[in-house]
Design an enzyme around this catalytic site. Structure first.
Site, short mmCIF file in Angstrom:
data_model
loop_
_atom_site.label_atom_id
_atom_site.label_comp_id
_atom_site.label_asym_id
_atom_site.label_seq_id
_atom_site.Cartn_x
_atom_site.Cartn_y
_atom_site.Cartn_z
N SER A 1 0.82 -1.22 0.00
CA SER A 1 0.00 0.00 0.00
C SER A 1 0.85 1.26 0.00
CB SER A 1 -0.94 0.00 1.21
OG SER A 1 -1.81 -1.10 1.15
N HIS B 1 0.34 4.71 4.11
CA HIS B 1 -0.23 5.41 2.96
C HIS B 1 0.31 6.82 2.86
CE1 HIS B 1 -4.03 2.62 3.04
NE2 HIS B 1 -2.90 1.97 2.83
#
Length: 279
Positions: A184, A230
């Site tokens: 991610s 993220h």
């Protein structure tokens, strides 16, 4: 045997003297055969006039990253990253998952950064479940194929791994006791890099910004998602993209390499500085 008679009034191609032609270049007036003709809005042009026209054409934003492209159009690096991630997930699945025989040595756990530094990279290929890898690989395929074509294979690979390191650095700073796994961080680096490049190309990136915002919000709304990774990946990806679009000329390749190394040094410095404070 006698030579065939020439057609009255015909000329010979200036590039092929053995070929007769009635066609003249619309720009310079030189006779050209069918092989040398390039269709123009009015008439045809010879190879030299076509070359001169291309060289004198104004540089547009759509050609901004032309010098960054690598030979070939196949996104080999993107495919390789997807296959490697799927292979690692299969091995993890067969050996007990994230906490199994293999998975426990792949995930990134901040306290083990100096003891087992490979986890910073192996965690990018490890995933917790089927939906986790499905979402990440789908995003990698969509954005990776486009970015690899625009940037070239080596630069795209640098973007991917530097974004992953950025994700690990953010986890170290913001949540130093949390184990994480998944691509991610690197994926969000691709998101932000694509946004930066689109803006530099003059494209409308509003929809992309909405997609990034929605995906980032999910990190706060859904349990088990590391919004820290993220955030770190997105920041690192944006930095890498800024370096690449600012040093796109061939003469700037040394500066580009220095810039990418500089981004890597900053990310590692952030990670290690927090490590020594915490542990």
């Amino acid at each position: 045997m006698s030579d065939p008679a020439s057609t009255p009034g015909a000329s010979v191609c200036y590039r092929h003297p053995d070929r007769e032609t009635w066609v003249l270049c619309q720009r310079c007036g030189r006779p050209i055969c069918g092989e040398c003709q390039t269709t123009a809005p009015v008439g045809v042009h010879c190879p030299e006039c076509v070359r001169e026209a291309r060289q004198s054409a104004p540089r547009t934003k759509s050609r901004l990253l032309t010098t960054l492209r690598a030979p070939g159009d196949r996104p080999i690096v993107t495919y390789a990253l997807v296959l490697a991630s799927v292979a690692v997930f299969a091995v993890m699945f067969l050996t007990g998952g994230a906490n199994g025989l293999v998975g426990r040595y792949l995930i990134y756990f901040p306290p083990l950064t100096l003891v087992e530094p490979w986890r910073v990279f192996t965690s990018m290929f490890a995933h917790a479940n089927f939906f986790h890898i499905l979402f990440n690989m789908y995003a990698l395929y969509l954005f990776g194929t486009q970015l690899e074509y625009l940037l070239g294979r080596g630069r795209f690979l640098a973007l991917y791994f530097l974004s992953g390191i950025g994700g690990a650095a953010a986890v170290m700073v913001l949540s130093p006791a949390t184990p994480v796994l998944g691509a991610s961080g690197a994926i969000f680096g691709l998101f932000s890099a694509y946004f930066v490049i689109s803006r530099r190309l003059g494209s409308n990136a509003t929809q992309l910004l909405i997609v990034i915002g929605l995906n980032f919000a999910l990190g706060f709304l859904l349990p088990g998602i590391s919004w820290q990774a993220h955030l770190g990946g997105a920041v690192a990806g944006a930095l890498v993209a800024l370096v690449l679009v600012s040093t796109r000329r061939p003469s700037q390749q040394p500066a580009q390499l220095i810039g990418l190394i500089g981004v890597g040094i900053v990310l590692v410095a952030v990670l290690l500085s927090r490590y020594f404070v915490s542990y």
